[in-house]
Motif scaffolding. Sequence first.
Motif, short mmCIF file in Angstrom:
data_model
loop_
_atom_site.label_atom_id
_atom_site.label_comp_id
_atom_site.label_asym_id
_atom_site.label_seq_id
_atom_site.Cartn_x
_atom_site.Cartn_y
_atom_site.Cartn_z
N PHE A 160 0.83 -1.21 0.00
CA PHE A 160 0.00 0.00 0.00
C PHE A 160 0.86 1.26 0.00
O PHE A 160 0.62 2.19 -0.77
N LEU A 161 1.87 1.30 0.87
CA LEU A 161 2.68 2.51 1.01
C LEU A 161 3.49 2.79 -0.26
O LEU A 161 3.63 3.95 -0.66
N THR A 162 4.03 1.74 -0.87
CA THR A 162 4.85 1.95 -2.07
C THR A 162 4.02 2.01 -3.34
O THR A 162 4.52 2.48 -4.37
N GLY A 163 2.77 1.55 -3.29
CA GLY A 163 1.94 1.54 -4.48
C GLY A 163 2.32 0.46 -5.47
O GLY A 163 1.97 0.53 -6.65
N THR A 205 7.16 9.05 -3.40
CA THR A 205 6.38 9.17 -4.63
C THR A 205 6.13 7.78 -5.21
O THR A 205 7.06 7.04 -5.50
N ARG A 206 4.85 7.44 -5.36
CA ARG A 206 4.47 6.13 -5.89
C ARG A 206 4.58 6.11 -7.41
O ARG A 206 4.66 7.17 -8.05
N PRO A 207 4.53 4.90 -8.00
CA PRO A 207 4.60 4.81 -9.46
C PRO A 207 3.48 5.55 -10.18
O PRO A 207 3.66 6.00 -11.31
N ASP A 208 2.29 5.69 -9.52
CA ASP A 208 1.17 6.38 -10.18
C ASP A 208 1.26 7.90 -10.04
O ASP A 208 0.35 8.62 -10.47
N GLY A 209 2.32 8.39 -9.40
CA GLY A 209 2.51 9.83 -9.27
C GLY A 209 2.03 10.41 -7.96
O GLY A 209 2.36 11.55 -7.63
N THR A 210 1.24 9.67 -7.17
CA THR A 210 0.79 10.17 -5.88
C THR A 210 1.92 10.08 -4.86
O THR A 210 2.86 9.31 -5.02
N SER A 211 1.80 10.87 -3.81
CA SER A 211 2.84 10.91 -2.78
C SER A 211 2.24 10.59 -1.42
O SER A 211 1.05 10.85 -1.18
N ILE A 212 3.06 10.06 -0.55
CA ILE A 212 2.62 9.74 0.81
C ILE A 212 3.78 9.98 1.77
O ILE A 212 4.93 9.64 1.47
N ALA A 213 3.46 10.58 2.90
CA ALA A 213 4.49 10.87 3.90
C ALA A 213 4.73 9.64 4.76
O ALA A 213 3.78 9.03 5.26
#
Length: 471
Positions: A160-163, A205-213
């Motif tokens: 989930f975190l890495t996408g 930054t995930r492969p789909d372009g979204t980011s998560i802290a």
Amino acid sequence: MKYRFSLILAIFLLVVIPIFVTGFFSMQTADKALQLTALQAGVSLSPNDMQVQRLRENVIYLLIIGTVVSITGAGIFVSELAGSVQTIQRGLDDLGHNLVTTIKPMHGVMGEISASINRMASRLREAQTHRDALLVNSPNGIITVDASGKIVLFNPAAAFLTGIEQTAALSLNYLQAGFSESLQTLIHTLLQQEETVRAKETLYTRPDGTSIAMAVTGSRLFDMQNRLIGVLLVMIDLREKRLLEEQVLRASRLAALGELASGVAHEIRNPLTAVKGYTQLLDEELPAGDEKHEYTSVIEKEVWRLDRLVQELLAFARPAASRFQPVDLNAAIDETLVLIDNRALREHIELIRDFGEHIVVEADREQIKQILLNLLLNAIQAITEQGTIYLSTRRYDEEAIVRIIDSGTGIMPEHMGELFNPFFTTKEQGTGLGLAIVHQLVELHHGHIQVRSAPERGAAFEIHLPLRQNG
């Protein structure tokens, strides 16, 4: 056991009995031969000599029988021992591939060994079950990479975190799995250098372009001989932490803003009272038909609008103390809907009720109605033509949930983070305090509010209220 009994019976029938029969007839023949030999030699054999000779022959036959029986028994024992060892060996080989395997029960020492192995396998299964449950249910992402760089472990939280899909990442080299450059650099550093990275916060930054802290901790793994066998990464989701930080910061800003608003409201109210009074006086003194009546009307209307803004400012800055008491939530919603039924009918808006069973919450009835009224008015204003407003109530565990879903124009993504900020509005005549007051009153009830929306697809407000204020 059946095999052993059959083998012993076969030995007696095929070996021991024939030896006894043969020995008996051989002894008779030998006695006659001895007597004949003695007669020819002119020697007479006494009974004692005959018995000694027979005893010698019996000893020889007993030795032969004992040897055959001993060899056979030893063969049986060795055969059973070899079979037991092979059974245990096959069981150990199977256990290496599947811990569910058990070795069949046996007797004797081998039975004790097989029972010990089964108990050990059972403990290993329990340990593996606990480990798998820990990895699957852990809220933290866990990744292990072996010394060659191959991903060995990749739990659902890490996916989930890495996408990155869990099954797609396992057994791949970390350079091929699609990790961000920063994560690849971290793994490479840990594999090449003797160091441990402690909880380094980063925006991934995930492969789909979204980011998560998240915060990433990395450490090297060693075996019993202190040889490097891989790298362990633990990733901690920081979204809740950031959300709490934002809430604390927002609360501080609102507290300061509330104090300022309270002072400004009091300062504005006195001049407004004077303006409103003199405007009414001038309007009364103007002759009928004078065009200045239009000016005084505009002044009075704007004064009323400013007065409403001041009242909202005071309500936001210093909300009335909540008077908690048992409130029938469905009845409170029905009382609020009465206030907007006519307007909804005029604008061709259908109100859909979907109430759960009798739901009673400890709340301030008037404040709950104020929350609902503000949200319902916003929903009506968001519907440009005919549409629907769906209201539902449900009880889950120790909280009540109210959902208000409209089919209006929705909320732009860039506005979602500012909805509950004071003075933020997208309406020409809006004050920007309605949703701020809603948020404040919900928090006074120790609840929280969630919003989901998309442009041209309506908006959904979900209010969570505790059933009891004392927990």
